[in-house]
Design a protein around this motif. Structure first.
Motif, PDB file in Angstrom:
ATOM      1  N   SER A 169      72.970 -60.649 -75.725  1.00  0.00           N
ATOM      2  CA  SER A 169      72.714 -59.655 -74.680  1.00  0.00           C
ATOM      3  C   SER A 169      73.762 -58.540 -74.680  1.00  0.00           C
ATOM      4  CB  SER A 169      72.676 -60.344 -73.313  1.00  0.00           C
ATOM      5  OG  SER A 169      73.911 -60.983 -73.063  1.00  0.00           O
ATOM      6  N   PHE A 170      74.509 -58.430 -75.745  1.00  0.00           N
ATOM      7  CA  PHE A 170      75.544 -57.415 -75.837  1.00  0.00           C
ATOM      8  C   PHE A 170      74.954 -56.059 -76.193  1.00  0.00           C
ATOM      9  CE2 PHE A 170      77.539 -61.483 -76.926  1.00  0.00           C
ATOM     10  CZ  PHE A 170      78.542 -61.516 -75.962  1.00  0.00           C
ATOM     11  N   GLU A 171      75.616 -54.989 -75.752  1.00  0.00           N
ATOM     12  CA  GLU A 171      75.123 -53.640 -76.041  1.00  0.00           C
ATOM     13  C   GLU A 171      75.646 -53.087 -77.357  1.00  0.00           C
ATOM     14  OE1 GLU A 171      75.260 -50.778 -72.915  1.00  0.00           O
ATOM     15  OE2 GLU A 171      74.904 -52.309 -71.398  1.00  0.00           O
ATOM     16  N   THR A 172      76.911 -53.382 -77.671  1.00  0.00           N
ATOM     17  CA  THR A 172      77.527 -52.825 -78.868  1.00  0.00           C
ATOM     18  C   THR A 172      78.169 -53.958 -79.667  1.00  0.00           C
ATOM     19  OG1 THR A 172      78.019 -50.825 -77.613  1.00  0.00           O
ATOM     20  CG2 THR A 172      79.101 -51.059 -79.723  1.00  0.00           C
ATOM     21  N   VAL A 173      77.673 -54.156 -80.897  1.00  0.00           N
ATOM     22  CA  VAL A 173      78.099 -55.288 -81.716  1.00  0.00           C
ATOM     23  C   VAL A 173      78.539 -54.787 -83.090  1.00  0.00           C
ATOM     24  CG1 VAL A 173      77.360 -57.451 -82.792  1.00  0.00           C
ATOM     25  CG2 VAL A 173      76.492 -56.830 -80.522  1.00  0.00           C
ATOM     26  N   LEU A 174      79.644 -55.333 -83.573  1.00  0.00           N
ATOM     27  CA  LEU A 174      80.137 -55.064 -84.919  1.00  0.00           C
ATOM     28  C   LEU A 174      80.077 -56.348 -85.727  1.00  0.00           C
ATOM     29  CD1 LEU A 174      81.727 -53.429 -87.132  1.00  0.00           C
ATOM     30  CD2 LEU A 174      83.822 -54.173 -85.958  1.00  0.00           C
ATOM     31  N   LEU A 175      79.493 -56.277 -86.921  1.00  0.00           N
ATOM     32  CA  LEU A 175      79.542 -57.382 -87.880  1.00  0.00           C
ATOM     33  C   LEU A 175      80.435 -56.950 -89.027  1.00  0.00           C
ATOM     34  CD1 LEU A 175      76.906 -58.145 -86.333  1.00  0.00           C
ATOM     35  CD2 LEU A 175      76.064 -59.039 -88.487  1.00  0.00           C
ATOM     36  N   SER A 190      92.443 -50.302 -84.035  1.00  0.00           N
ATOM     37  CA  SER A 190      91.924 -48.988 -83.644  1.00  0.00           C
ATOM     38  C   SER A 190      90.808 -49.034 -82.618  1.00  0.00           C
ATOM     39  CB  SER A 190      91.386 -48.263 -84.892  1.00  0.00           C
ATOM     40  OG  SER A 190      92.417 -48.043 -85.810  1.00  0.00           O
ATOM     41  N   VAL A 191      90.256 -50.214 -82.351  1.00  0.00           N
ATOM     42  CA  VAL A 191      89.085 -50.313 -81.477  1.00  0.00           C
ATOM     43  C   VAL A 191      89.363 -51.235 -80.292  1.00  0.00           C
ATOM     44  CG1 VAL A 191      87.525 -49.912 -83.441  1.00  0.00           C
ATOM     45  CG2 VAL A 191      88.041 -52.260 -82.735  1.00  0.00           C
ATOM     46  N   ASN A 192      88.438 -51.241 -79.351  1.00  0.00           N
ATOM     47  CA  ASN A 192      88.491 -52.163 -78.226  1.00  0.00           C
ATOM     48  C   ASN A 192      87.413 -53.217 -78.429  1.00  0.00           C
ATOM     49  OD1 ASN A 192      90.423 -50.534 -76.754  1.00  0.00           O
ATOM     50  ND2 ASN A 192      88.733 -49.110 -76.456  1.00  0.00           N
ATOM     51  N   CYS A 193      87.760 -54.464 -78.201  1.00  0.00           N
ATOM     52  CA  CYS A 193      86.826 -55.558 -78.418  1.00  0.00           C
ATOM     53  C   CYS A 193      86.884 -56.524 -77.252  1.00  0.00           C
ATOM     54  CB  CYS A 193      87.173 -56.275 -79.717  1.00  0.00           C
ATOM     55  SG  CYS A 193      86.299 -57.812 -79.978  1.00  0.00           S
ATOM     56  N   GLY A 227      89.120 -45.906 -80.872  1.00  0.00           N
ATOM     57  CA  GLY A 227      88.688 -45.937 -79.477  1.00  0.00           C
ATOM     58  C   GLY A 227      87.297 -46.505 -79.243  1.00  0.00           C
ATOM     59  N   GLN A 228      86.565 -46.820 -80.293  1.00  0.00           N
ATOM     60  CA  GLN A 228      85.212 -47.379 -80.144  1.00  0.00           C
ATOM     61  C   GLN A 228      85.304 -48.734 -79.429  1.00  0.00           C
ATOM     62  OE1 GLN A 228      81.950 -46.280 -81.213  1.00  0.00           O
ATOM     63  NE2 GLN A 228      81.368 -48.034 -79.981  1.00  0.00           N
ATOM     64  N   HIS A 229      84.389 -48.986 -78.513  1.00  0.00           N
ATOM     65  CA  HIS A 229      84.343 -50.272 -77.819  1.00  0.00           C
ATOM     66  C   HIS A 229      83.229 -51.131 -78.406  1.00  0.00           C
ATOM     67  CE1 HIS A 229      84.412 -53.308 -74.705  1.00  0.00           C
ATOM     68  NE2 HIS A 229      83.097 -53.217 -74.681  1.00  0.00           N
ATOM     69  N   PHE A 230      83.539 -52.402 -78.634  1.00  0.00           N
ATOM     70  CA  PHE A 230      82.545 -53.386 -79.068  1.00  0.00           C
ATOM     71  C   PHE A 230      82.526 -54.520 -78.058  1.00  0.00           C
ATOM     72  CE2 PHE A 230      83.976 -51.420 -83.068  1.00  0.00           C
ATOM     73  CZ  PHE A 230      82.771 -50.916 -83.507  1.00  0.00           C
ATOM     74  N   ASP A 231      81.325 -54.848 -77.586  1.00  0.00           N
ATOM     75  CA  ASP A 231      81.183 -55.990 -76.686  1.00  0.00           C
ATOM     76  C   ASP A 231      81.412 -57.292 -77.441  1.00  0.00           C
ATOM     77  OD1 ASP A 231      80.401 -54.423 -74.414  1.00  0.00           O
ATOM     78  OD2 ASP A 231      78.441 -54.178 -75.374  1.00  0.00           O
ATOM     79  N   LEU A 232      80.994 -57.310 -78.702  1.00  0.00           N
ATOM     80  CA  LEU A 232      81.132 -58.499 -79.536  1.00  0.00           C
ATOM     81  C   LEU A 232      81.403 -58.080 -80.970  1.00  0.00           C
ATOM     82  CD1 LEU A 232      80.789 -61.594 -80.062  1.00  0.00           C
ATOM     83  CD2 LEU A 232      78.355 -61.127 -80.446  1.00  0.00           C
TER      84      LEU A 232
END
Length: 149
Positions: free
Chosen positions: A93-99, A64-67, A40-45
């Protein structure tokens, strides 16, 4: 910015080049366990390395996540310069980023963002490190949590 740094799952060494090493069966399993903790975690990018094992890792986590947006980026392969990655992130300028990337880059980014020093930190496969940054710069991050399979 809340930054999630994920190392790909355990990979097989049976491949002609490093770029095409696939996840092992154990790697698929450990990524699935980590992904369940991100449910359920949201990632902007999401930035993903073009290496096969990182692509496969993202494919599992994505379920499992939202992107909102994803991008392949050769700048996050194993030997890349963490300072250059930080500079690129600072322009976003994204708030939540996953690499979704590799060692030693995950450990180097963590040490540089949190400690302000380039230290070779060991990070296990399929591990996620969450860092909060008011400003994305060396020494300006705060380690929030670590998620392991």
């Amino acid at each position: 910015m809340k930054l999630f740094l994920m190392r790909h799952g355990n990979a097989s060494f049976n491949a002609p080049t490093d770029e095409v090493r696939p996840l092992s069966e154990a790697g698929v399993d450990e990524v699935a366990r980590t992904a369940s903790q991100l449910e359920g975690q949201h990632f902007d990018l999401v930035w993903v390395s073009p290496y096969l094992r990182a692509q496969q890792t993202w494919s599992i986590v994505k379920q499992s996540v939202n992107c909102a947006s994803e991008r392949l980026d050769a700048a996050i392969t194993p030997g890349e310069d963490p300072s250059a990655v930080i500079d690129s992130l600072a322009k976003e300028s994204f708030e939540t980023v996953l690499l979704v990337c590799h060692q030693p880059l995950v450990g180097r980014l963590t040490s540089l963002l949190v400690e302000g020093q380039l230290i070779e930190l060991g990070v296990g496969t399929a591990t996620v490190i969450c860092i909060e940054c008011d400003v994305v710069a060396s020494g300006c991050g705060s380690l929030q949590k670590t998620i392991s399979p």
